[in-house]
Design an enzyme around this catalytic site. Structure first.
Site, mmCIF file in Angstrom:
data_model
loop_
_atom_site.group_PDB
_atom_site.id
_atom_site.type_symbol
_atom_site.label_atom_id
_atom_site.label_comp_id
_atom_site.label_asym_id
_atom_site.label_seq_id
_atom_site.Cartn_x
_atom_site.Cartn_y
_atom_site.Cartn_z
ATOM 1 N N ARG A 110 0.246 10.436 0.300
ATOM 2 C CA ARG A 110 0.546 11.512 1.243
ATOM 3 C C ARG A 110 1.749 12.344 0.822
ATOM 4 O O ARG A 110 2.131 13.274 1.528
ATOM 5 C CB ARG A 110 0.809 10.927 2.639
ATOM 6 C CG ARG A 110 -0.349 10.128 3.212
ATOM 7 C CD ARG A 110 0.002 9.580 4.580
ATOM 8 N NE ARG A 110 -0.951 8.590 5.032
ATOM 9 C CZ ARG A 110 -0.826 7.867 6.147
ATOM 10 N NH1 ARG A 110 0.247 8.051 6.916
ATOM 11 N NH2 ARG A 110 -1.737 6.989 6.487
ATOM 12 N N LYS B 145 -11.152 -2.345 6.271
ATOM 13 C CA LYS B 145 -9.991 -1.911 7.042
ATOM 14 C C LYS B 145 -10.485 -1.394 8.393
ATOM 15 O O LYS B 145 -11.429 -0.609 8.446
ATOM 16 C CB LYS B 145 -9.269 -0.803 6.272
ATOM 17 C CG LYS B 145 -8.179 -0.067 7.044
ATOM 18 C CD LYS B 145 -7.579 1.008 6.146
ATOM 19 C CE LYS B 145 -6.608 1.902 6.880
ATOM 20 N NZ LYS B 145 -5.968 2.885 6.003
ATOM 21 N N GLU C 283 0.846 -1.192 0.000
ATOM 22 C CA GLU C 283 0.000 0.000 0.000
ATOM 23 C C GLU C 283 0.883 1.244 0.000
ATOM 24 O O GLU C 283 1.619 1.491 0.953
ATOM 25 C CB GLU C 283 -0.912 0.031 1.228
ATOM 26 C CG GLU C 283 -1.724 1.307 1.325
ATOM 27 C CD GLU C 283 -2.461 1.468 2.641
ATOM 28 O OE1 GLU C 283 -2.883 2.605 2.942
ATOM 29 O OE2 GLU C 283 -2.614 0.471 3.371
#
Length: 217
Positions: A53, A136, A49
């Site tokens: 950001r 998640k 993943e």
């Protein structure tokens, strides 16, 4: 043509089932992306993943998507624009800290399997009602940790989780031992200092150790 939530959950479950830990990566320099992915995949962690950001995140996804044996996802998906950019960059799946109707619709339209975030029973039930069964649990430790996730799982056995947020080698087994947990997300397998130093052998070793968690061979 859209991707149904049920099919999305099945695809996401397949990615999550490849290894007990999904590395959560914050990549500052796209030039490190491919060797980082190669080290993690060689260590037994093929599902990756890359969080959106940093300015280099999309370029990192492009670079990683060409690594044999790797399956690169885009994390921190917030908007439909994020979804489209991630898909165009080659992401095989997406991960979000939470879920909005707009985000879910965008992933379904772009046929991008999504691991949507939920922290409460209500959030999990809303996603389940839409058809999402692989979620998640975020932020895991701040939301009560493994005991909270175990409690949520009791009345919602249909849902499988990937807890993320505060997971470390010290507590990963607490989560992986739960019947409703398939894998966990963790950032410790790719420390910033090791990435900056190009210590790919060290990262591969951390990946090999993480791949053994939860009784995996």
């Amino acid at each position: 043509m859209t991707l149904s939530p049920k099919d999305a959950s099945q695809l996401t479950r397949e990615f999550c089932g490849l290894a007990p830990i999904v590395p959560v990566l914050v990549i500052e320099d796209a030039s490190t992306a491919r060797p980082l992915a190669e080290a993690l995949v060689a260590g037994g962690l093929p599902a990756l993943e890359v969080t959106l950001r940093t300015p280099d995140a999309l370029e990192a996804i492009r670079a990683m998507s060409g690594v044999p044996g790797g399956h690169v996802g885009a994390g921190t998906l917030i908007t439909p624009e994020d979804v489209r950019a991630a898909k165009a960059a080659g992401a095989a799946f997406g991960v979000s800290p939470g879920a909005t109707d707009e985000l879910l619709a965008a992933c379904e339209a772009e046929q991008l399997p999504l691991l949507p975030g939920a922290a409460t029973a209500t959030e999990a039930m809303r996603l389940l009602a839409r058809g999402y069964e692989m979620l998640k649990f975020f932020p895991a430790e701040a939301s009560g940790g493994a005991p909270a996730l175990k409690a949520i799982g009791a009345p919602l056995p249909q849902i499988t989780f990937c807890p993320t947020g505060g997971i470390s080698p010290a507590n990963a087994e607490n989560y992986l031992s739960l019947s409703n947990v398939l894998c966990a997300g963790g950032s410790w397998v790719a420390p910033k200092d090791m990435i900056a130093a190009g210590n790919w052998d060290g990262i591969e070793l951390l990946a090999r150790q993480a791949a053994q968690l939860g009784g995996s061979a």
